[in-house]
Design a protein around this motif. Structure first.
Motif, PDB file in Angstrom:
ATOM      1  N   ALA A   3      -6.735  15.847   4.505  1.00 36.60           N
ATOM      2  CA  ALA A   3      -7.538  16.922   4.410  1.00 36.60           C
ATOM      3  C   ALA A   3      -8.016  16.942   2.682  1.00 36.60           C
ATOM      4  O   ALA A   3      -7.730  17.991   1.975  1.00 36.60           O
ATOM      5  N   LEU A  56      -1.892  19.260   3.382  1.00 35.58           N
ATOM      6  CA  LEU A  56      -2.956  18.611   3.463  1.00 35.58           C
ATOM      7  C   LEU A  56      -3.019  17.354   2.957  1.00 35.58           C
ATOM      8  O   LEU A  56      -3.907  16.542   3.764  1.00 35.58           O
ATOM      9  N   LEU A 102      -3.001  19.337  10.910  1.00 39.80           N
ATOM     10  CA  LEU A 102      -3.397  20.396  10.214  1.00 39.80           C
ATOM     11  C   LEU A 102      -3.213  21.727  10.960  1.00 39.80           C
ATOM     12  O   LEU A 102      -2.651  22.472  10.295  1.00 39.80           O
ATOM     13  N   LEU A 148     -13.270  23.428   5.993  1.00 38.38           N
ATOM     14  CA  LEU A 148     -13.011  21.902   5.975  1.00 38.38           C
ATOM     15  C   LEU A 148     -14.155  21.206   6.709  1.00 38.38           C
ATOM     16  O   LEU A 148     -14.756  20.413   5.829  1.00 38.38           O
ATOM     17  N   GLN A 188      -0.037  21.596  -0.662  1.00 39.16           N
ATOM     18  CA  GLN A 188      -0.455  20.223  -0.840  1.00 39.16           C
ATOM     19  C   GLN A 188      -0.112  19.061  -0.242  1.00 39.16           C
ATOM     20  O   GLN A 188      -0.710  18.253   0.610  1.00 39.16           O
TER      21      GLN A 188
END
Lengths: 205, 205
Positions: free
Chosen positions: A145, A140, A84, A189, A137
Motif C-alpha cells: 500500500a 503497509l 492489510l 487507499l 510502515q
DNA sequence: ACCCTATCGCGAATTCTCTTGCATTAAGCC
DNA sequence: GGCTTAATGCAAGAGAATTCGCGATAGGGT
C-alpha cells in the motif's frame, strides 16, 4: 549530582526496588481506576522509602510513564502478514483492548502530559511514537500500500481510538467500530489509487 | 454552603473579578507555553485574593476549563453551506489554528483531564462535545451526506487534529494536511455510497 | 576477597497547597 | 436611600508534598 540514580548500578538491589515500585504502581492504578497515584501511596504499597521515589522518579507522572514504557516494550510486535485489512484490524482491536483496560486511560493521559512537560519525557514519548510508526510502515510495505503513509494510519486508526479513550468513551474492542475504522483506511487507499492520473502534490511535512 | 459562589450575584464586582482572573489565566498560559498555571500565580497576576480563587474554582483545572468554555462560546457557529468539502475544510482549518495557538494545547489537555476527573467537569465537557456533534450534523444534513454520522467526522477530522496537538506536533493550518483530512472524509463517503448502491461496472486496475 | 561509591533507608526540616474564621465591601431588592 | 447577605480580602494555620543530611548497605570492578 545530576546523575540519574539507577543507571550506573542497574544490578540486584536497584532492579529489585524498581520491580517492587512498578508492581505497586500497577496495583494502585487498578485499585483507583486509573487515577494518578500519590508518591506516599506508592511508598507504602511498595515498601520502598519515600525519599528514594523522589530521588529516582521526581514525580508520579514519570513514575507512571516508566511503567507504561515497560508495558509497551513487552507487547508483541505488530504482525505484517501482507493482508492489510487483517493486520490493521488485529492492531486496532489490540489497541482498543489496551486503552480500555484498567490503567489504560491513565497511561494515555500520562503520556500526553509527558509529551508537553519535561524535555527528557518528551524525547521518550517521541521514541515511542517512532517505534509505532515503523510498525505501521512494515504493515503497509507488506501489503504494497504505497499510497498510504504511517501518518495516515495514525490519523485514521490511532487518533480515534486514543481520543475516545481520553474522552472517557472508549470504543468496544469487540464491537463493530474497529472494523469501521479499518474500512475507512481501505476507503482512503482506494480513493487515492483511483486518482492515480495527476499527482498534484505530496502531502507530507 | 453547597452554593456555588458567583452564581447568585453575578453583577458588577463578581464579573469584574472573573474578568481579571480570566485575563490572568490567558496571560499565564501564553507566558508558560500552555502549562497549567498555579493558583498562587493567578492570584498575584490578577490581583484577586488566593482564597477567592479556591472558593470559586477549587482547582486550576476548572479555572482553565472555565476560560476554555468562554473561548469556545465566543467562536462563530460552524457554517453549513451545503458544500461539504468547503464546510469541513473551513472547520478543520479553524480548529487547527486554534489548537496551535498559545494556550491551545493547555485547553485541550485540561478538557481531557476534566473528562475523567470531577463529575461536574465531566458533564461540562460532555455538553461541549454534544454541541460540536450538533454542528457536524448540520453540515452533513445541508450536504445531504446521510451515509456519514457526526461521529465519523470526529474520528476523521477532530481526532487527528487533537491528537497531534496533544503530542506536541500540531499540524499547520495553512499546510496541505487539513485538505488531506477532508479528502479522507470524502473518500469514506464515496466508498459507503458505492457499497450501498453497488455500481455494476467497477473498473479495477 | 577487597575497595570504592552508588543507592537506599531514616528522620527532620522546609516549602508548598489548601482551608477556615472573621471583618469588610458592595449587589440585589424593597 | 436603607436593609440583607453574597462575595471578597485578610491572616493564621492545618496538612501535604518535597527536599536534605547522614549513616548503612550492597554492586561492580580490581
Amino acid at each position: 549530582m545530576t546523575e540519574t540514580p539507577g543507571s550506573r548500578r542497574p544490578g540486584g538491589r536497584t532492579s529489585k526496588t524498581r520491580a517492587a515500585v512498578h508492581a505497586a504502581v500497577r496495583e494502585l492504578l487498578v485499585a483507583h481506576d486509573g487515577a494518578l497515584p500519590t508518591m506516599a501511596d506508592v511508598a507504602t504499597a511498595s515498601g520502598v522509602h519515600l525519599a528514594t521515589l523522589y530521588r529516582r522518579w521526581r514525580t508520579p507522572q514519570t513514575l507512571v510513564l516508566d511503567v507504561a514504557i515497560d508495558d509497551l516494550n513487552d507487547r508483541q510486535p505488530i504482525g505484517a502478514s501482507g493482508d492489510l485489512r487483517k493486520d490493521l484490524l488485529a492492531y486496532t482491536v489490540r489497541l482498543a483492548d489496551w486503552v480500555a483496560s484498567p490503567g489504560g486511560p491513565a497511561f494515555l493521559r500520562t503520556i500526553i502530559a509527558a509529551a508537553s512537560s519535561s524535555e527528557a519525557a518528551a524525547g521518550t514519548t517521541l521514541e515511542l511514537i517512532n517505534r509505532r510508526l515503523d510498525g505501521f510502515q512494515r504493515i503497509l510495505d507488506a501489503a504494497g500500500a504505497t499510497e498510504l503513509t504511517p501518518l495516515d494510519v495514525v490519523d485514521l486508526l490511532l487518533a480515534p481510538v486514543y481520543l475516545r479513550a481520553l474522552m472517557s468513551q472508549p470504543l468496544a474492542a469487540d464491537g463493530p467500530e474497529p472494523e469501521r475504522l479499518v474500512a475507512n483506511v481501505l476507503a482512503v487507499l482506494d480513493a487515492r489509487r483511483r486518482s492515480e492520473t495527476p499527482e498534484p502534490e505530496r502531502a507530507e511535512r
